[in-house]
Design a protein around this motif. Structure first.
Motif, mmCIF file in Angstrom:
data_model
loop_
_atom_site.group_PDB
_atom_site.id
_atom_site.type_symbol
_atom_site.label_atom_id
_atom_site.label_comp_id
_atom_site.label_asym_id
_atom_site.label_seq_id
_atom_site.Cartn_x
_atom_site.Cartn_y
_atom_site.Cartn_z
ATOM 1 N N GLN A 102 6.820 -0.779 -2.375
ATOM 2 C CA GLN A 102 5.676 -0.522 -3.242
ATOM 3 C C GLN A 102 5.187 -1.864 -3.772
ATOM 4 O O GLN A 102 5.886 -2.886 -3.660
ATOM 5 C CB GLN A 102 6.075 0.386 -4.395
ATOM 6 N N PRO A 121 1.731 2.555 -3.547
ATOM 7 C CA PRO A 121 3.026 3.191 -3.285
ATOM 8 C C PRO A 121 3.562 2.841 -1.902
ATOM 9 O O PRO A 121 2.836 2.309 -1.051
ATOM 10 C CB PRO A 121 2.697 4.688 -3.390
ATOM 11 N N ALA A 177 1.856 3.312 1.963
ATOM 12 C CA ALA A 177 0.400 3.412 1.815
ATOM 13 C C ALA A 177 -0.292 2.631 2.934
ATOM 14 O O ALA A 177 0.201 1.615 3.414
ATOM 15 C CB ALA A 177 -0.028 2.867 0.459
ATOM 16 N N PRO A 200 5.166 7.800 -6.598
ATOM 17 C CA PRO A 200 3.947 7.878 -7.425
ATOM 18 C C PRO A 200 2.692 7.741 -6.559
ATOM 19 O O PRO A 200 2.736 7.208 -5.447
ATOM 20 C CB PRO A 200 4.085 6.686 -8.374
ATOM 21 N N GLU A 201 1.565 8.234 -7.093
ATOM 22 C CA GLU A 201 0.298 8.047 -6.418
ATOM 23 C C GLU A 201 -0.238 6.638 -6.675
ATOM 24 O O GLU A 201 0.073 6.006 -7.678
ATOM 25 C CB GLU A 201 -0.743 9.065 -6.909
ATOM 26 N N ALA A 202 -1.071 6.191 -5.744
ATOM 27 C CA ALA A 202 -1.777 4.929 -5.943
ATOM 28 C C ALA A 202 -2.782 5.064 -7.078
ATOM 29 O O ALA A 202 -3.309 6.151 -7.335
ATOM 30 C CB ALA A 202 -2.494 4.529 -4.657
ATOM 31 N N PHE A 203 -3.035 3.964 -7.784
ATOM 32 C CA PHE A 203 -4.125 3.949 -8.757
ATOM 33 C C PHE A 203 -4.629 2.529 -8.928
ATOM 34 O O PHE A 203 -3.925 1.553 -8.659
ATOM 35 C CB PHE A 203 -3.703 4.547 -10.103
ATOM 36 N N THR A 214 1.629 2.099 -16.520
ATOM 37 C CA THR A 214 2.173 3.374 -16.075
ATOM 38 C C THR A 214 2.865 4.058 -17.254
ATOM 39 O O THR A 214 3.304 3.398 -18.203
ATOM 40 C CB THR A 214 3.185 3.198 -14.925
ATOM 41 N N ASP A 263 7.323 8.654 -16.813
ATOM 42 C CA ASP A 263 7.136 9.111 -15.436
ATOM 43 C C ASP A 263 8.248 8.513 -14.578
ATOM 44 O O ASP A 263 8.185 7.350 -14.164
ATOM 45 C CB ASP A 263 5.763 8.680 -14.921
ATOM 46 N N ARG A 295 9.091 8.859 -11.643
ATOM 47 C CA ARG A 295 8.810 8.464 -10.261
ATOM 48 C C ARG A 295 8.743 6.944 -10.146
ATOM 49 O O ARG A 295 9.084 6.373 -9.105
ATOM 50 C CB ARG A 295 7.498 9.085 -9.785
ATOM 51 N N HIS A 296 8.297 6.300 -11.205
ATOM 52 C CA HIS A 296 8.167 4.835 -11.183
ATOM 53 C C HIS A 296 9.516 4.185 -11.460
ATOM 54 O O HIS A 296 10.144 4.450 -12.487
ATOM 55 C CB HIS A 296 7.151 4.385 -12.231
#
Length: 278
Positions: free
Chosen positions: A95, A125, A128, A158-161, A186, A190, A192-193
């Protein structure tokens, strides 16, 4: 969406010092607990070039090292006009976070694209599909922090942002009269991170008022301002463009000096059990 930068951001200067420069006055440090890589030594002769990239050069500031900091790599990437990559990340488990310091570039993530300027921040992530190109007429630069994502059974990455630091509030630390604050990109809850890359700001004469020691490893790139920074047993003077690299449990504290807010881009590994296998 374009944002006006709310600050300027340091980046390696490149070039070479003149022959009248005294190398014995250098402030680079490497110890068993920490390293300091000053901006003054981030010169042309220490840059690298990466496969799959064009019109670029890279300062590799940190890499996993057994017995030191083992979880991340940190780059400063400079793109010439038209430079970039269609296949920037070779590791499908990695990531990344990109933080733009200057110039204009376009980041494509899957089917979406984003025009980035100074202060733009992107989380990318693992696995990607992405690319990045300098779309301006002058060189552009960004910090790139890479870490292999540590999976959790039943949990997706996690999703990209993409955001901008102007859109992220500074959250004051408790009992510090708002002199010490953090911009968290972030949600700390969460899980996930497994890495956080934040911006820490300390106003003039503000401080981290105790010697922290913790399991998280750190990369700290000074974006602006000056400070006296405690690293293990040593107080070190640092300023714009200096990089500090801390292994786990290295004591640290800070006192901001000068009139400008002391700000740094901070990496730390979070939200995972300690691996017991050696």
């Amino acid at each position: 969406m374009k944002h006006d930068p709310i600050a300027t951001y340091a980046f390696p200067p490149g070039g070479l010092p003149g022959q009248d420069c005294d190398p014995s006055a250098g402030t680079a440090i490497f110890t068993e607990a920490y390293a300091v890589i000053p901006a003054a030594v981030m010169r042309d002769i220490v840059t690298s070039f990466l496969p799959g990239w064009t019109g670029h050069r890279v300062w590799i500031l940190a890499r996993p090292m057994t017995g030191f900091a083992e979880t991340f790599a940190q780059y400063a990437v400079e793109l010439s006009p038209g430079g970039g990559s269609n296949e920037p990340e070779p590791d499908p488990d990695a990531q990344g976070v990109i933080f733009v310091t200057h110039g204009e570039m376009r980041l494509t993530l899957g089917r979406d694209w984003y025009d980035l300027t100074a202060g733009s921040y992107a989380y990318i992530p693992p696995s990607a599909v992405w690319n990045i190109w300098n779309t301006g007429e002058v060189p552009a630069g960004f910090h790139w922090i890479r870490k292999r994502w540590a999976p959790i059974p039943g949990m997706l990455p996690p999703e990209a942002f993409v955001t901008h630091e102007a859109a992220v509030n500074r959250t004051p630390m408790p009992d510090c009269d708002a002199k010490w604050s953090t911009q968290r990109f972030t949600d700390p809850f969460d899980l996930r991170h497994d890495m956080h890359v934040n911006i820490v700001s300390i106003e003039s004469a503000g401080r981290i008022p105790f010697a922290e020691t913790h399991v998280m490893e750190h990369g700290l790139y000074v974006l602006s301002g000056t400070a006296r920074y405690l690293l293990n047993r040593d107080w070190v003077e640092v300023g714009p463009g200096d990089f500090m690299w801390l292994r786990a449990f290295c004591p640290q504290a800070c006192i901001a000096t000068g009139d400008e807010t002391f700000r740094y881009l901070l990496y730390k590994d979070v939200n995972r059990h300690v691996t017991l296998a050696l």
